[in-house]
Every structure is written in structure tokens, then in C-alpha cells.
Motif scaffolding. Structure first.
Motif, mmCIF file in Angstrom:
data_model
loop_
_atom_site.group_PDB
_atom_site.id
_atom_site.type_symbol
_atom_site.label_atom_id
_atom_site.label_comp_id
_atom_site.label_asym_id
_atom_site.label_seq_id
_atom_site.Cartn_x
_atom_site.Cartn_y
_atom_site.Cartn_z
ATOM 1 N N ALA A 84 2.332 6.045 -43.883
ATOM 2 C CA ALA A 84 2.900 7.332 -43.484
ATOM 3 C C ALA A 84 2.707 7.581 -41.982
ATOM 4 N N PRO A 85 3.583 8.380 -41.393
ATOM 5 C CA PRO A 85 3.425 8.726 -39.976
ATOM 6 C C PRO A 85 2.066 9.356 -39.707
ATOM 7 N N GLY A 86 1.472 8.985 -38.595
ATOM 8 C CA GLY A 86 0.194 9.555 -38.187
ATOM 9 C C GLY A 86 -1.017 8.800 -38.685
ATOM 10 N N THR A 87 -0.821 7.818 -39.568
ATOM 11 C CA THR A 87 -1.959 7.048 -40.055
ATOM 12 C C THR A 87 -2.116 5.782 -39.226
ATOM 13 N N ASP A 88 -3.276 5.156 -39.349
ATOM 14 C CA ASP A 88 -3.557 3.922 -38.627
ATOM 15 C C ASP A 88 -2.919 2.757 -39.376
ATOM 16 N N LEU A 89 -2.236 1.896 -38.662
ATOM 17 C CA LEU A 89 -1.596 0.741 -39.279
ATOM 18 C C LEU A 89 -2.646 -0.250 -39.773
ATOM 19 N N GLY A 90 -3.732 -0.394 -39.039
ATOM 20 C CA GLY A 90 -4.854 -1.212 -39.483
ATOM 21 C C GLY A 90 -4.502 -2.644 -39.820
ATOM 22 N N GLY A 91 -3.582 -3.262 -39.092
ATOM 23 C CA GLY A 91 -3.228 -4.647 -39.328
ATOM 24 C C GLY A 91 -2.272 -4.867 -40.487
ATOM 25 N N ARG A 92 -1.884 -3.794 -41.180
ATOM 26 C CA ARG A 92 -0.951 -3.925 -42.306
ATOM 27 C C ARG A 92 0.477 -4.071 -41.800
ATOM 28 N N THR A 93 1.352 -4.442 -42.705
ATOM 29 C CA THR A 93 2.778 -4.522 -42.413
ATOM 30 C C THR A 93 3.372 -3.120 -42.431
ATOM 31 N N LEU A 94 4.243 -2.833 -41.474
ATOM 32 C CA LEU A 94 4.977 -1.569 -41.474
ATOM 33 C C LEU A 94 6.233 -1.792 -42.305
ATOM 34 N N ALA A 95 6.366 -1.090 -43.423
ATOM 35 C CA ALA A 95 7.531 -1.212 -44.302
ATOM 36 C C ALA A 95 8.445 -0.020 -44.073
ATOM 37 N N VAL A 96 9.714 -0.305 -43.817
ATOM 38 C CA VAL A 96 10.693 0.767 -43.634
ATOM 39 C C VAL A 96 11.886 0.516 -44.549
ATOM 40 N N ASP A 97 12.335 1.565 -45.204
ATOM 41 C CA ASP A 97 13.559 1.512 -45.994
ATOM 42 C C ASP A 97 14.655 2.139 -45.149
ATOM 43 N N VAL A 98 15.798 1.478 -45.100
ATOM 44 C CA VAL A 98 16.871 1.902 -44.209
ATOM 45 C C VAL A 98 18.190 2.042 -44.953
ATOM 46 N N MET A 99 19.061 2.852 -44.382
ATOM 47 C CA MET A 99 20.443 2.991 -44.837
ATOM 48 C C MET A 99 21.324 2.903 -43.601
ATOM 49 N N LYS A 100 22.593 2.547 -43.812
ATOM 50 C CA LYS A 100 23.522 2.516 -42.689
ATOM 51 C C LYS A 100 23.715 3.932 -42.173
ATOM 52 N N LYS A 101 23.885 4.037 -40.867
ATOM 53 C CA LYS A 101 24.140 5.349 -40.273
ATOM 54 C C LYS A 101 25.409 5.916 -40.903
ATOM 55 N N GLY A 102 25.366 7.180 -41.254
ATOM 56 C CA GLY A 102 26.492 7.826 -41.921
ATOM 57 C C GLY A 102 26.330 7.888 -43.426
ATOM 58 N N GLU A 103 25.421 7.072 -43.966
ATOM 59 C CA GLU A 103 25.124 7.128 -45.403
ATOM 60 C C GLU A 103 23.928 8.038 -45.623
ATOM 61 N N LYS A 104 23.870 8.642 -46.785
ATOM 62 C CA LYS A 104 22.782 9.557 -47.122
ATOM 63 C C LYS A 104 21.601 8.765 -47.694
ATOM 64 N N CYS A 105 20.414 9.097 -47.240
ATOM 65 C CA CYS A 105 19.203 8.447 -47.748
ATOM 66 C C CYS A 105 18.939 8.897 -49.182
ATOM 67 N N PRO A 106 18.436 7.987 -50.031
ATOM 68 C CA PRO A 106 18.085 8.389 -51.398
ATOM 69 C C PRO A 106 16.879 9.321 -51.382
ATOM 70 N N ARG A 107 16.719 10.092 -52.432
ATOM 71 C CA ARG A 107 15.596 11.034 -52.514
ATOM 72 C C ARG A 107 14.264 10.306 -52.514
ATOM 73 N N LYS A 108 14.177 9.236 -53.261
ATOM 74 C CA LYS A 108 12.933 8.495 -53.365
ATOM 75 C C LYS A 108 13.181 7.074 -52.875
ATOM 76 N N SER A 109 12.253 6.585 -52.093
ATOM 77 C CA SER A 109 12.426 5.277 -51.507
ATOM 78 C C SER A 109 11.221 4.403 -51.794
ATOM 79 N N ARG A 110 11.406 3.100 -51.773
ATOM 80 C CA ARG A 110 10.317 2.180 -52.098
ATOM 81 C C ARG A 110 9.197 2.202 -51.069
ATOM 82 N N ALA A 111 9.485 2.434 -49.811
ATOM 83 C CA ALA A 111 8.449 2.417 -48.769
ATOM 84 C C ALA A 111 7.497 3.599 -48.918
#
Length: 118
Positions: A84-111
Motif C-alpha cells: 500500500a502507499p506509504g509503506t516501506d517496500l522492504g525489498g519486496r516486489t511492487l505489484a501493480v494492477d493496470v487498465m488501459k487509459k479510458g477503461e474503468k478500473c474494477p472495484r477489487k483488484s489482485r494487487a
């Protein structure tokens, strides 16, 4: 529009050494941990790549569930991120779920999931 500064490992080590000697070593852990993860939600995917250090592993996933391949990061936006934003990455992988610009993001995402053992 604010631009985020990228701190390289060499700059962080120099900062650690300077702060550590000035304060008796109490700030060393804070300098080594690095800055908190920025809030990328709603921003373009290119912002992730230009903000994060080049050594940070970034996992990009299509939030639509169709497993589309992201060929042009500038055409995609971030819907969710982990950690989550504001937390320490601590060497972990940053996972981001993305959609094409112009498309609506789903309510719940895997990340957007609780910490897992990676």
C-alpha cells in the motif's frame, strides 16, 4: 505536476553515513529502509517506472482479468498496488494492477491484498 526524485543506492549510503555520524547512528535504519512507496493509484504506469529505482522489481498485471500484455506502458494506468502507499517496500516486489487509459478500473483488484510471503 510534482516530480518525484529518485534516490540511488550510492546517494542513500552517503546520506546514511552523514546522518549516522551527526546523530550518533540513530538515523541509520531510517536511511537504509528508504522512502515509503508513493501512491501510484490513478496515475500512468510510466510514473511507476520513472519514480521507482531501477533495481526495484515491478510486477505489472492486467486488472481486467484478460491477461493482456502491456506493450506500451504510457497507454496504461494504475488501478491498485501492493504494498500500500506509504509503506516501506522492504525489498519486496511492487505489484501493480493496470487498465488501459479510458477503461474503468474494477472495484477489487489482485494487487490490493494483504501481505503475502514472497
Amino acid at each position: 505536476m510534482k516530480r518525484a526524485a529518485t534516490v540511488t543506492a550510492g546517494m542513500a549510503l552517503a546520506l546514511t553515513a552523514t546522518v549516522g555520524t551527526a546523530t550518533g547512528g540513530t538515523a541509520i535504519a531510517a536511511a537504509v529502509a528508504g522512502p515509503p512507496v508513493p501512491d501510484f493509484i490513478g496515475k500512468g504506469l510510466m510514473t511507476v517506472f520513472t519514480t521507482m529505482d531501477h533495481r526495484t522489481k515491478v510486477e505489472v498485471r492486467d486488472a481486467s482479468g484478460y491477461d493482456r500484455t502491456v506493450l506500451w506502458p504510457s497507454n496504461w494506468k494504475v488501478c491498485s498496488q501492493h504494498p500500500a502507499p506509504g509503506t516501506d517496500l522492504g525489498g519486496r516486489t511492487l505489484a501493480v494492477d493496470v487498465m488501459k487509459k479510458g477503461e474503468k478500473c474494477p472495484r477489487k483488484s489482485r494487487a490490493a491484498r494483504p501481505d503475502d510471503a514472497r
